[in-house]
Design a protein around this motif. Structure first.
Motif, PDB file in Angstrom:
ATOM      1  N   ALA A  47       0.845  -1.189   0.000  1.00 28.28           N
ATOM      2  CA  ALA A  47       0.000   0.000   0.000  1.00 28.28           C
ATOM      3  C   ALA A  47       0.880   1.238   0.000  1.00 28.28           C
ATOM      4  CB  ALA A  47      -0.913   0.007   1.223  1.00 28.28           C
ATOM      5  N   SER A  48       0.446   2.307  -0.681  1.00 29.53           N
ATOM      6  CA  SER A  48       1.239   3.537  -0.752  1.00 29.53           C
ATOM      7  C   SER A  48       1.178   4.271   0.576  1.00 29.53           C
ATOM      8  CB  SER A  48       0.732   4.426  -1.881  1.00 29.53           C
ATOM      9  OG  SER A  48      -0.574   4.849  -1.605  1.00 29.53           O
ATOM     10  N   ALA A  49       2.229   5.017   0.880  1.00 24.61           N
ATOM     11  CA  ALA A  49       2.314   5.711   2.148  1.00 24.61           C
ATOM     12  C   ALA A  49       1.319   6.874   2.195  1.00 24.61           C
ATOM     13  CB  ALA A  49       3.725   6.241   2.353  1.00 24.61           C
ATOM     14  N   SER A  50       1.117   7.585   1.073  1.00 28.36           N
ATOM     15  CA  SER A  50       0.156   8.696   1.058  1.00 28.36           C
ATOM     16  C   SER A  50      -0.853   8.453  -0.064  1.00 28.36           C
ATOM     17  CB  SER A  50       0.884  10.017   0.846  1.00 28.36           C
ATOM     18  OG  SER A  50       1.513  10.021  -0.412  1.00 28.36           O
ATOM     19  N   PRO A  51      -2.077   8.819   0.164  1.00 29.39           N
ATOM     20  CA  PRO A  51      -3.067   8.623  -0.898  1.00 29.39           C
ATOM     21  C   PRO A  51      -2.840   9.615  -2.042  1.00 29.39           C
ATOM     22  CG  PRO A  51      -4.034   9.751   0.984  1.00 29.39           C
ATOM     23  CD  PRO A  51      -2.657   9.348   1.377  1.00 29.39           C
ATOM     24  N   VAL A  52      -3.300   9.270  -3.222  1.00 22.84           N
ATOM     25  CA  VAL A  52      -3.169  10.125  -4.408  1.00 22.84           C
ATOM     26  C   VAL A  52      -4.107  11.311  -4.244  1.00 22.84           C
ATOM     27  CG1 VAL A  52      -3.449  10.226  -6.901  1.00 22.84           C
ATOM     28  CG2 VAL A  52      -2.603   8.136  -5.834  1.00 22.84           C
ATOM     29  N   PRO A  53      -3.580  12.550  -4.360  1.00 24.82           N
ATOM     30  CA  PRO A  53      -4.458  13.712  -4.177  1.00 24.82           C
ATOM     31  C   PRO A  53      -5.468  13.813  -5.320  1.00 24.82           C
ATOM     32  CG  PRO A  53      -2.267  14.405  -4.863  1.00 24.82           C
ATOM     33  CD  PRO A  53      -2.206  12.939  -4.623  1.00 24.82           C
ATOM     34  N   GLN A  54      -6.669  14.157  -4.996  1.00 28.45           N
ATOM     35  CA  GLN A  54      -7.740  14.287  -5.981  1.00 28.45           C
ATOM     36  C   GLN A  54      -7.934  15.771  -6.307  1.00 28.45           C
ATOM     37  OE1 GLN A  54      -9.377  11.689  -7.417  1.00 28.45           O
ATOM     38  NE2 GLN A  54      -7.934  10.377  -6.322  1.00 28.45           N
ATOM     39  N   ILE A  55      -8.139  16.065  -7.571  1.00 30.01           N
ATOM     40  CA  ILE A  55      -8.404  17.438  -8.012  1.00 30.01           C
ATOM     41  C   ILE A  55      -9.898  17.570  -8.210  1.00 30.01           C
ATOM     42  CG2 ILE A  55      -8.012  19.117  -9.836  1.00 30.01           C
ATOM     43  CD1 ILE A  55      -5.340  17.843 -10.346  1.00 30.01           C
ATOM     44  N   LYS A  87     -11.257  23.055  -9.898  1.00 27.80           N
ATOM     45  CA  LYS A  87      -9.831  23.232 -10.171  1.00 27.80           C
ATOM     46  C   LYS A  87      -9.474  22.694 -11.555  1.00 27.80           C
ATOM     47  CE  LYS A  87      -8.097  23.250  -5.446  1.00 27.80           C
ATOM     48  NZ  LYS A  87      -7.234  22.560  -4.478  1.00 27.80           N
ATOM     49  N   MET A  88     -10.093  21.589 -11.937  1.00 29.15           N
ATOM     50  CA  MET A  88      -9.839  21.010 -13.259  1.00 29.15           C
ATOM     51  C   MET A  88     -10.293  21.974 -14.357  1.00 29.15           C
ATOM     52  SD  MET A  88      -8.491  18.611 -14.902  1.00 29.15           S
ATOM     53  CE  MET A  88      -8.378  17.109 -14.004  1.00 29.15           C
ATOM     54  N   MET A  89     -11.439  22.632 -14.164  1.00 30.33           N
ATOM     55  CA  MET A  89     -11.927  23.591 -15.164  1.00 30.33           C
ATOM     56  C   MET A  89     -10.977  24.789 -15.250  1.00 30.33           C
ATOM     57  SD  MET A  89     -14.435  22.580 -16.881  1.00 30.33           S
ATOM     58  CE  MET A  89     -14.968  24.100 -17.611  1.00 30.33           C
ATOM     59  N   VAL A  90     -10.465  25.246 -14.127  1.00 33.43           N
ATOM     60  CA  VAL A  90      -9.526  26.370 -14.134  1.00 33.43           C
ATOM     61  C   VAL A  90      -8.264  25.980 -14.894  1.00 33.43           C
ATOM     62  CG1 VAL A  90      -8.017  27.767 -12.667  1.00 33.43           C
ATOM     63  CG2 VAL A  90     -10.405  27.424 -12.026  1.00 33.43           C
ATOM     64  N   ILE A  91      -7.765  24.787 -14.662  1.00 33.58           N
ATOM     65  CA  ILE A  91      -6.568  24.312 -15.362  1.00 33.58           C
ATOM     66  C   ILE A  91      -6.831  24.213 -16.858  1.00 33.58           C
ATOM     67  CG2 ILE A  91      -5.042  22.317 -15.669  1.00 33.58           C
ATOM     68  CD1 ILE A  91      -5.238  21.895 -12.632  1.00 33.58           C
ATOM     69  N   ILE A  92      -7.993  23.693 -17.232  1.00 31.90           N
ATOM     70  CA  ILE A  92      -8.328  23.559 -18.655  1.00 31.90           C
ATOM     71  C   ILE A  92      -8.441  24.930 -19.310  1.00 31.90           C
ATOM     72  CG2 ILE A  92     -10.170  22.859 -20.241  1.00 31.90           C
ATOM     73  CD1 ILE A  92     -10.596  20.405 -18.453  1.00 31.90           C
ATOM     74  N   VAL A  93      -9.078  25.877 -18.626  1.00 35.25           N
ATOM     75  CA  VAL A  93      -9.225  27.228 -19.185  1.00 35.25           C
ATOM     76  C   VAL A  93      -7.860  27.900 -19.320  1.00 35.25           C
ATOM     77  CG1 VAL A  93     -10.130  29.535 -18.680  1.00 35.25           C
ATOM     78  CG2 VAL A  93     -11.602  27.542 -18.415  1.00 35.25           C
ATOM     79  N   LEU A  94      -7.000  27.736 -18.328  1.00 34.22           N
ATOM     80  CA  LEU A  94      -5.663  28.320 -18.412  1.00 34.22           C
ATOM     81  C   LEU A  94      -4.849  27.713 -19.553  1.00 34.22           C
ATOM     82  CD1 LEU A  94      -4.662  28.688 -14.652  1.00 34.22           C
ATOM     83  CD2 LEU A  94      -5.250  30.499 -16.259  1.00 34.22           C
ATOM     84  N   LEU A  95      -4.940  26.396 -19.706  1.00 37.96           N
ATOM     85  CA  LEU A  95      -4.218  25.753 -20.812  1.00 37.96           C
ATOM     86  C   LEU A  95      -4.765  26.191 -22.163  1.00 37.96           C
ATOM     87  CD1 LEU A  95      -3.628  22.132 -19.481  1.00 37.96           C
ATOM     88  CD2 LEU A  95      -1.934  23.920 -19.852  1.00 37.96           C
ATOM     89  N   ALA A  96      -6.092  26.312 -22.274  1.00 40.70           N
ATOM     90  CA  ALA A  96      -6.691  26.780 -23.530  1.00 40.70           C
ATOM     91  C   ALA A  96      -6.246  28.209 -23.821  1.00 40.70           C
ATOM     92  CB  ALA A  96      -8.213  26.684 -23.451  1.00 40.70           C
ATOM     93  N   GLY A  97      -6.195  29.052 -22.790  1.00 40.24           N
ATOM     94  CA  GLY A  97      -5.719  30.420 -22.976  1.00 40.24           C
ATOM     95  C   GLY A  97      -4.271  30.464 -23.410  1.00 40.24           C
ATOM     96  N   LEU A  98      -3.460  29.605 -22.837  1.00 40.53           N
ATOM     97  CA  LEU A  98      -2.050  29.537 -23.211  1.00 40.53           C
ATOM     98  C   LEU A  98      -1.891  29.093 -24.662  1.00 40.53           C
ATOM     99  CD1 LEU A  98       0.833  29.817 -22.075  1.00 40.53           C
ATOM    100  CD2 LEU A  98       0.746  27.389 -21.558  1.00 40.53           C
ATOM    101  N   VAL A  99      -2.641  28.092 -25.077  1.00 43.85           N
ATOM    102  CA  VAL A  99      -2.587  27.623 -26.467  1.00 43.85           C
ATOM    103  C   VAL A  99      -3.061  28.721 -27.413  1.00 43.85           C
ATOM    104  CG1 VAL A  99      -3.608  25.993 -28.098  1.00 43.85           C
ATOM    105  CG2 VAL A  99      -2.754  25.170 -25.906  1.00 43.85           C
TER     106      VAL A  99
END
Length: 119
Positions: free
Chosen positions: A23-31, A35-47
């Motif tokens: 078993a992993s020592a720390s759980p995988v962080p969930q987004i 936050k996912m929409m903000v990341i997608i909008v920022l990436l689209a703006g960058l492109v």
């Protein structure tokens, strides 16, 4: 037969994740969705910004090429104009016109009674 049964249980524990050694020592962080929409909008703006920069740079290169070509055309036209002015001066020269008149049209200078003075 019992021994075969023990191996199956141990294999089930490994496959199901009950074995704590793997078993992993720390759980995988969930987004989150926000936050996912903000990341997608920022990436689209960058492109979009990258594409806009690329397009403007291509426009700049095309216009500078057209300016250079127009400048070369202008130089050629100035040279042609200079040559045509020289040719016009040669065609209008008095010596050339006198030689054409005497050789081709059998003309001679006017005699004194043929000259009419206007006042």
């Amino acid at each position: 037969m019992a021994r075969n049964n023990v191996r199956t249980i141990a294999l089930d524990k490994v496959l199901l994740g009950d074995n704590r050694r793997f078993a992993s020592a720390s759980p995988v962080p969930q987004i989150g969705a926000a936050k996912m929409m903000v990341i997608i909008v920022l990436l689209a703006g960058l492109v979009f910004t990258g594409l806009l920069f690329t397009w403007s740079h291509l426009q700049y290169l095309e216009l500078s090429s057209q300016i250079s070509q127009t400048y070369n055309d202008q130089k050629e036209l100035h040279n042609l104009n200079r040559k045509l002015r020289i040719e016009l001066m040669n065609l209008k020269s008095l010596a050339r016109l006198e030689s054409l008149a005497t050789e081709n049209f059998s003309m001679a200078p006017p005699e004194s009674h043929q000259v009419v003075n206007l006042r």
